[in-house]
Design a protein around this motif. Structure first.
Motif, PDB file in Angstrom:
ATOM      1  N   THR A 182     -41.219  50.442  33.403  1.00  0.00           N
ATOM      2  CA  THR A 182     -40.769  49.748  32.255  1.00  0.00           C
ATOM      3  C   THR A 182     -39.738  48.554  32.999  1.00  0.00           C
ATOM      4  O   THR A 182     -38.737  48.897  33.722  1.00  0.00           O
ATOM      5  CB  THR A 182     -39.918  50.499  31.588  1.00  0.00           C
ATOM      6  N   GLY A 183     -39.797  47.305  32.848  1.00  0.00           N
ATOM      7  CA  GLY A 183     -39.370  46.002  33.134  1.00  0.00           C
ATOM      8  C   GLY A 183     -37.739  46.114  33.133  1.00  0.00           C
ATOM      9  O   GLY A 183     -37.534  46.459  31.626  1.00  0.00           O
ATOM     10  N   PHE A 184     -37.179  46.067  33.943  1.00  0.00           N
ATOM     11  CA  PHE A 184     -35.524  45.922  33.921  1.00  0.00           C
ATOM     12  C   PHE A 184     -34.972  47.298  33.596  1.00  0.00           C
ATOM     13  O   PHE A 184     -33.887  47.356  33.238  1.00  0.00           O
ATOM     14  CB  PHE A 184     -34.987  45.146  32.901  1.00  0.00           C
ATOM     15  N   SER A 185     -35.554  48.379  33.759  1.00  0.00           N
ATOM     16  CA  SER A 185     -35.020  49.604  33.695  1.00  0.00           C
ATOM     17  C   SER A 185     -34.325  49.822  34.898  1.00  0.00           C
ATOM     18  O   SER A 185     -34.360  49.554  35.994  1.00  0.00           O
ATOM     19  CB  SER A 185     -36.074  50.864  33.547  1.00  0.00           C
ATOM     20  N   PRO A 186     -32.702  50.372  34.519  1.00  0.00           N
ATOM     21  CA  PRO A 186     -32.096  50.618  35.646  1.00  0.00           C
ATOM     22  C   PRO A 186     -32.694  51.866  36.363  1.00  0.00           C
ATOM     23  O   PRO A 186     -33.129  52.855  36.111  1.00  0.00           O
ATOM     24  CB  PRO A 186     -30.584  50.981  35.130  1.00  0.00           C
ATOM     25  N   VAL A 360     -36.613  57.059  38.560  1.00  0.00           N
ATOM     26  CA  VAL A 360     -36.960  55.429  38.595  1.00  0.00           C
ATOM     27  C   VAL A 360     -36.168  54.659  39.519  1.00  0.00           C
ATOM     28  O   VAL A 360     -35.064  54.733  39.924  1.00  0.00           O
ATOM     29  CB  VAL A 360     -36.135  54.764  37.210  1.00  0.00           C
ATOM     30  N   THR A 361     -37.289  53.978  40.288  1.00  0.00           N
ATOM     31  CA  THR A 361     -36.798  53.345  41.727  1.00  0.00           C
ATOM     32  C   THR A 361     -36.911  51.884  41.464  1.00  0.00           C
ATOM     33  O   THR A 361     -36.828  51.118  42.269  1.00  0.00           O
ATOM     34  CB  THR A 361     -37.569  54.003  42.617  1.00  0.00           C
ATOM     35  N   THR A 362     -37.407  51.379  40.206  1.00  0.00           N
ATOM     36  CA  THR A 362     -37.340  50.057  40.066  1.00  0.00           C
ATOM     37  C   THR A 362     -36.225  49.364  40.360  1.00  0.00           C
ATOM     38  O   THR A 362     -35.119  49.634  40.228  1.00  0.00           O
ATOM     39  CB  THR A 362     -37.815  49.712  38.522  1.00  0.00           C
TER      40      THR A 362
END
Length: 777
Positions: A182-186, A360-362
């Motif tokens: 999910t884009g821009f998830s911390p 989350v590793t985004t």
């Protein structure tokens, strides 16, 4: 008499009057020559060879090369569109566009931008530009992908969600696909109990926490897609105290029947819907201003308000089955249960000391993205723009979204360029725009609007958005400003219905099928039109419409939504299976639907670019204003009167005033002389300013990036449009608010803003030659 020219004095006598006239004639000739040069250099629209277009060229079959006073459009344009638009070309374009994934900021997306720019140069468009913006983008880590895990009471990881979709057919090349994120998830890790929150709507969280007494503070929440924008789900979850969000697509919302991809286009359990969870529009590092080289950006470590506060990740429904089976708690209400063959429970895990882990590793980083802009200059009004836009980036291969629109726009630009080469030009300029980075927050289009806001606000007639142009092959559906209702209806009446069976049944045009399948509420006993929904903020029209007040439309072909009522978007939306193979197999096998959509946009853009008088119908706008005022009266009127002694009487009077002015304005148009260029320009300027008149520079309460007083997305669902949004937002849940007295004061203020704005807009419709005192009565 004496005449001074330089240092010489010439005496004029009766006997040498011939010399006098000779001198005067020479001076007049020189003056005329200089004026002619200046007019030729600056007044005539620039064209192709040496930058000059000296007349209004037309096809030879059109008499005189000028607009007819009986017909606003040249007689041969519509047949030219029908003859020239090629389904085979659109197929070839789409196959090429979808050969690789092209995430925003990726090398593949930049390569597509360069290829399109070269394509337009080879078409000999009048101008082609690549506009760069250095923006914040979001990327998953392929070497360490995001994951949902279940950890048992012994500390063992007994389940991990799939890192990427599984290959289901030889035509899929999943190896290249972008891992789900999910884009821009911390980035971060959350370990907690899991609570099911249905669709994650405001009312779902209220019902869960208040009516069902479920505590979600510090918990992970599980929400299904389908009813609102995912970024709003994450924002609401944080508001109610959750520590993280897991999103999934339920088969009850994305399947129909017992066949799924690759046997049909319904969503398989392995598919994952990617998407952005930022709630703002544009580059989050430069809000309100373009992200050009000189732009100010906050220091490293600063977190913009538009970015989510808690981490999130999305998984497929095959994976979510395991999680549901580990949950305890009360059974979910009937309308919270989806299509999985299991018991939907509200939350908590069965075994003590076991938990769900969200990892989350985004990461976010700055990258340069590009808009590609191609221009065909108008012959009569080159400073008036009809803009056709489509975004280029995708979450994967992007055949439906946005490839179907990209291929159509490419073919449309080819047809227009071919007609131009043969001697035709539109009255007004047509600008084709390929946006970068739409999927992660409408960034490319928003930055462009911010950079050129003054110019675009003064000169743009309308913005036509071609996003997911083909979602199915059943009928047309879409959203538009009321000013463009008439344009869309007239355009679709010119386009043949691509379904042969429909034609045999008497549904000869796109309009005929549209009217039959999606009729609006009757305006009168014998007058029904197809339905066009209100614009929200779901695509690149948002910046044009919300920041500048430029009329916009966003229509597409869809599946049978009357039969299949539970599907919100095309089922493979934002998954790795949104490929050329799935599009051709299940949506548009012969590409005739795509060809039809290209024809619809060709007719629409031609009506806007080539009509002498802009084909806006202001009474449609008045009808929309009346509908919104009536809806507020119906839903909130009694409460407003009882709680704060507020009535909508003045609001209704303002709307009636606008309706009167609209009708009188259209009557004046029928009587005007269309051969007078300045009269035409004056009326068209008034028509262009109507939408702008509804823009409030202060913006909506707590949402300054939304400025449209009449239309804006809901504060709790960015996808959905709502009427008089500033008023609706302040009335939402006001009865349970802790600061009711303060909220009622905001309601009064917003109502006054609505009344003033409607009256102000009405005043712009008055005869501009009337005495100025009339404006102040």
């Amino acid at each position: 008499m004496e005449l001074m020219i330089g240092d010489e004095t010439i005496c004029l006598r009766k006997r040498n009057y011939k010399r006098y006239y000779l001198v005067v004639g020479i001076l007049a000739g020189l003056g005329g020559f200089l004026v002619g040069i200046l007019l030729g250099r600056f007044a005539i629209p620039r064209g192709e060879e040496d930058g000059m277009v000296s007349q209004a060229p037309r096809f030879s079959s059109y008499e005189g090369g000028q607009h007819s006073t009986q017909h606003d459009l040249p007689l041969d344009v519509s047949p030219e569109f029908h003859r020239r638009i090629s389904a085979d070309n659109i197929r070839d374009y789409l196959r090429d566009i979808t050969s690789h994934p092209h995430l925003a900021g990726s090398a593949q997306s930049e390569a597509l931008a360069q290829d399109l720019a070269q394509f337009w140069r080879e078409l000999n468009l009048d101008q082609v530009n690549l506009t760069p913006y250095n923006i914040l983008v979001s990327k998953p880590d392929r070497s360490d992908p995001n994951a949902i895990q279940f950890v048992d009471e012994h500390g063992n990881v007994v389940f991990t969600s799939a890192p990427v979709e599984r290959t289901l057919t030889q035509q899929d090349n999943i190896d290249e696909a972008v891992p789900p994120f999910t884009g821009f998830s911390p980035a971060g890790t959350v370990e907690a109990d899991l609570i099911y929150v249905n669709y994650g709507r405001y009312e779902d969280f209220v019902s869960l926490t208040q009516d069902m007494s479920v505590n979600i503070t510090g918990k992970l929440v599980l929400a299904r897609y389908g009813e609102l924008f995912r970024g709003d789900i994450v924002k609401l979850a944080a508001h109610f105290g959750a520590a993280g969000v897991i999103l999934y697509s339920d088969p009850g919302d994305y399947t129909w029947g017992d066949k799924v991809y690759p046997r049909d286009w319904w969503l398989p359990g392995t598919a994952v819907q990617r998407g952005v969870v930022m709630t703002g529009n544009g580059d989050p590092l430069t809000p309100g201003y373009p992200s050009i080289e000189s732009a100010y950006r906050p220091p490293k470590g600063f977190v913009p308000q538009s970015l989510p506060q808690i981490p999130s990740h999305a998984i497929g429904y095959d994976d979510v089955k395991f999680l549901f089976r580990q949950m305890k708690g009360a059974i979910a209400p009937p309308d919270w249960r989806g299509g999985l063959n299991l018991t939907y429970r509200l939350g908590g895990v069965k075994t003590p000391k076991s938990f769900v882990r969200l990892r989350v590793t985004t990461r976010n980083e700055r990258r340069t993205v590009y808009n590609v802009v191609g221009i065909i200059r108008g012959w009569e009004e080159p400073d008036r723009y009809v803009i056709i836009g489509n975004h280029r980036d995708a979450w994967g291969y992007g055949a439906f979204d946005p490839g179907s629109g990209s291929a159509i726009m490419k073919e449309l630009s080819r047809v227009y360029a071919e007609m131009k080469k043969e001697g035709w030009r539109p009255r007004r300029s047509i600008i084709f725009c390929s946006w970068g980075a739409e999927e992660i927050g409408l960034i490319g289009s928003t930055e462009w609007v911010e950079q050129y806001s003054k110019l675009l606000s003064d000169r743009t007639v309308a913005y036509l958005n071609i996003d997911t142009a083909v979602q199915g092959n059943f009928s047309l559906e879409g959203n538009a400003s009321p000013l463009l209702y008439h344009v869309m209806y007239e355009a679709t009446k010119k386009v043949p219905n691509p379904d042969v069976g429909d034609q045999k049944a008497g549904l000869l045009t796109v309009y005929d099928k549209w009217l039959q399948t999606f009729p609006d509420k009757p305006i009168s006993q014998n007058f029904v039109r197809p339905k066009l929904r209100d614009l929200g903020a779901a695509s690149d029209y948002t910046g044009f419409y919300q920041l500048l007040g430029i009329p916009a439309a966003d229509v597409h072909y869809v599946y049978n939504k009357k039969l299949i009522t539970n599907i919100a978007y095309h089922p493979l939306y934002h998954t790795a299976y949104d490929t050329f193979y799935s599009f051709q197999s299940f949506a548009d096998q012969d590409f005739q639907t795509s060809r039809t959509m290209a024809h619809v946009w060709a007719e629409t853009s031609a009506l806007l670019a080539d009509s002498v008088i802009l084909p806006f119908n202001i009474t449609d706008y008045a009808e929309a204003l009346l509908r919104f005022a009536d809806n507020i009266q119906k839903n909130y009127g009694r409460m407003m009167k009882a709680a704060a002694n507020i009535t909508l009487d003045q609001c209704h009077e303002a709307v009636k005033s606008f309706m009167r002015e609209a009708k009188e304005f259209h009557q004046r148009i029928t009587k005007m002389d269309k051969k007078k260029p300045l009269a035409v320009r004056r009326v068209n300027d008034q028509l262009m300013q109507i939408e702008r008149a509804f823009i409030d520079p202060a913006g909506l309460p707590n949402r300054p990036h939304y400025r449209h007083v009449v239309f804006a997305p809901s504060a709790v669902d960015s996808y959905a449009g709502t009427g008089f949004p500033g008023l609706i937002d302040t009335l939402f849940e006001i009865e349970t608010a802790r600061d009711q007295a303060k909220r009622w004061e905001v309601v009064k203020k917003q109502l006054s803003v609505v009344i003033f704005t409607v009256l102000s807009a009405a005043s712009t419709l008055r005869d501009v030659t009337a005495f100025m005192a009339d404006y102040f009565v």
